[in-house]
Design a protein around this motif. Structure first.
Motif, PDB file in Angstrom:
ATOM      1  N   TYR A  17      -5.136  48.010 -10.951  1.00  0.00           N
ATOM      2  CA  TYR A  17      -5.844  47.685  -9.637  1.00  0.00           C
ATOM      3  C   TYR A  17      -6.120  45.992  -9.271  1.00  0.00           C
ATOM      4  N   ALA A  18      -6.521  45.477 -10.601  1.00  0.00           N
ATOM      5  CA  ALA A  18      -6.913  44.442 -10.570  1.00  0.00           C
ATOM      6  C   ALA A  18      -5.332  43.334 -11.084  1.00  0.00           C
ATOM      7  N   ALA A  19      -4.413  44.487 -11.514  1.00  0.00           N
ATOM      8  CA  ALA A  19      -3.616  43.405 -11.086  1.00  0.00           C
ATOM      9  C   ALA A  19      -2.221  43.229  -9.879  1.00  0.00           C
TER      10      ALA A  19
ATOM     11  N   VAL B  60      -6.514  52.587 -17.223  1.00  0.00           N
ATOM     12  CA  VAL B  60      -5.229  52.311 -16.988  1.00  0.00           C
ATOM     13  C   VAL B  60      -5.094  51.822 -15.047  1.00  0.00           C
ATOM     14  N   VAL B  61      -5.895  52.317 -14.571  1.00  0.00           N
ATOM     15  CA  VAL B  61      -5.657  52.881 -13.152  1.00  0.00           C
ATOM     16  C   VAL B  61      -6.211  51.449 -12.560  1.00  0.00           C
ATOM     17  N   GLY B  62      -8.315  50.617 -13.871  1.00  0.00           N
ATOM     18  CA  GLY B  62      -8.359  49.581 -12.987  1.00  0.00           C
ATOM     19  C   GLY B  62      -7.709  48.739 -13.710  1.00  0.00           C
TER      20      GLY B  62
ATOM     21  N   ALA C 192      -4.195  40.663  -7.703  1.00  0.00           N
ATOM     22  CA  ALA C 192      -3.782  39.089  -8.227  1.00  0.00           C
ATOM     23  C   ALA C 192      -2.137  39.330  -8.341  1.00  0.00           C
ATOM     24  N   VAL C 193      -1.284  40.511  -7.742  1.00  0.00           N
ATOM     25  CA  VAL C 193      -0.311  39.777  -7.221  1.00  0.00           C
ATOM     26  C   VAL C 193      -0.951  39.571  -5.754  1.00  0.00           C
ATOM     27  N   VAL C 194      -1.522  40.361  -5.060  1.00  0.00           N
ATOM     28  CA  VAL C 194      -1.992  39.707  -3.839  1.00  0.00           C
ATOM     29  C   VAL C 194      -2.446  38.996  -3.519  1.00  0.00           C
ATOM     30  N   LEU C 195      -3.277  38.490  -4.181  1.00  0.00           N
ATOM     31  CA  LEU C 195      -4.241  36.367  -3.896  1.00  0.00           C
ATOM     32  C   LEU C 195      -2.615  35.856  -4.634  1.00  0.00           C
ATOM     33  N   LEU C 196      -1.793  36.087  -5.198  1.00  0.00           N
ATOM     34  CA  LEU C 196      -0.530  35.190  -5.825  1.00  0.00           C
ATOM     35  C   LEU C 196       0.263  35.068  -4.521  1.00  0.00           C
ATOM     36  N   ARG C 197       0.541  36.381  -3.768  1.00  0.00           N
ATOM     37  CA  ARG C 197       1.491  35.893  -2.582  1.00  0.00           C
ATOM     38  C   ARG C 197       0.713  35.286  -1.869  1.00  0.00           C
ATOM     39  N   ASP C 198      -1.214  35.678  -1.380  1.00  0.00           N
ATOM     40  CA  ASP C 198      -0.640  34.717  -0.401  1.00  0.00           C
ATOM     41  C   ASP C 198      -1.020  33.322  -0.659  1.00  0.00           C
ATOM     42  N   CYS C 199      -1.470  33.096  -1.847  1.00  0.00           N
ATOM     43  CA  CYS C 199      -1.346  31.711  -2.350  1.00  0.00           C
ATOM     44  C   CYS C 199      -0.029  31.033  -2.175  1.00  0.00           C
TER      45      CYS C 199
END
Length: 315
Positions: A32-34, A27-29, A37-44
């Motif tokens: 963290y991965a999600a 669950v922790v992993g 992914a959200v940060v990457l999507l926000r930056d894009c």
């Protein structure tokens, strides 16, 4: 066989007892991965919003949005010159402020001839003349000044430790960049705020965002410009004035013959075209999307690795 059976039984027992921990770690992993992914999507999305969408959708003329005149301080710098030319291409008249008349008179004549705008040259050196601001004030009196563009003067000096720089060189650098930009902002901001429109663009080298040996004073001036932009946005943003800090990385020019023009090292006119499109969109940006990618990677590098590489390549 008995040993094998006992090992399998032991492993099965341990697996059963630890199954709850495995699920928790999973669950922790996943969380963290999600989150990454959200940060990457926000930056894009931010990259597209700042650097691509403004160039696709139609917008009002710059002179209508901000004002008919621009004051460009540090006009002898290639980036500032290219920025002034891009504003002129959009119908904005230009006041060029520089300490060397030979470096800007040809630029002023070229802008008037090629784009049909008015140009004024002001010879003012904030490093030696406390009354330099008065010269600019006289030049802009009665004009609808909607832009103030200041560029940190990198001086072209080779990197050297702070103690090896002369006192006069340090005073000149700080007076030109720190005092000059601050006094011009103080001079022009009241008029912009009264009209409810305007833009202040402070250009400083993005490479100074990380510590670099031999560039202490330049990095301090660049950091000051960024903080000044942030503070001015808080003070004047609500009054219709847009404050922007531009932090470009490498730009090809005659002052940097070793930096050949490429996708990552644009020519000044290419950079200026991209940077002007971000006006009114982002208060802090590199102005050029490949530089935004580069700067994002630079900030991910641990500082000790950055310092090690700086010592190796600069020395």
């Amino acid at each position: 066989m008995a040993a094998v059976d006992s090992f399998q039984l032991l492993y099965a027992e341990i697996s059963r007892s630890c199954s709850g921990y495995y699920e928790a770690l999973a669950v922790v992993g996943a969380v963290y991965a999600a989150s990454r992914a959200v940060v990457l999507l926000r930056d894009c999305c931010g990259l597209v919003r700042v650097h691509f969408l403004p160039r696709l959708k139609p917008r009002r003329k710059l002179s209508q949005r901000f004002g008919a005149w621009a004051v460009c301080y540090g006009a002898s710098e290639p980036v500032a010159t290219a920025y002034a030319e891009e504003l002129a291409r959009n119908g904005v008249s230009i006041v060029l402020v520089a300490q060397n008349p030979a470096s800007v008179r040809d630029t002023a004549a070229s802008l008037s001839q090629n784009y049909g705008v008015e140009t004024v040259v002001v010879l003012a050196d904030f490093s030696v003349d406390p009354a330099a601001g008065k010269l600019v004030q006289d030049a802009v009196r009665g004009r609808d000044v909607g832009f103030l563009v200041t560029s940190v003067d990198e001086c072209g000096a080779p990197p050297r430790p702070l103690a090896e720089a002369s006192e006069q060189d340090l005073l000149d650098l700080l007076n030109r960049n720190v005092a000059g930009a601050t006094l011009l902002a103080r001079l022009l901001l009241p008029g912009m705020a009264a009209r409810g429109r305007g833009a202040v663009v402070n250009i400083s080298p993005g490479g100074c965002c990380r510590p670099t040996p031999g560039r202490a004073a330049l990095a301090a001036a660049a950091g000051f410009m960024e903080r000044l932009s942030t503070a001015l946005q808080l003070e004047y943003g609500s009054r219709g004035v847009f404050i922007q800090s531009l932090t470009p990385l490498q730009i090809s020019s005659s002052r940097r013959p070793t930096w050949r023009a490429s996708w990552l090292v644009p020519k000044p006119d290419v950079y200026a075209r991209h940077a002007v499109s971000t006006l009114g969109v982002s208060n802090r940006t590199t102005g050029y999307w490949p530089h935004t990618l580069q700067l994002g990677l630079m900030r991910k590098i641990p500082e000790w690795i950055w310092l090690l590489g700086s010592h190796v390549f600069i020395s």
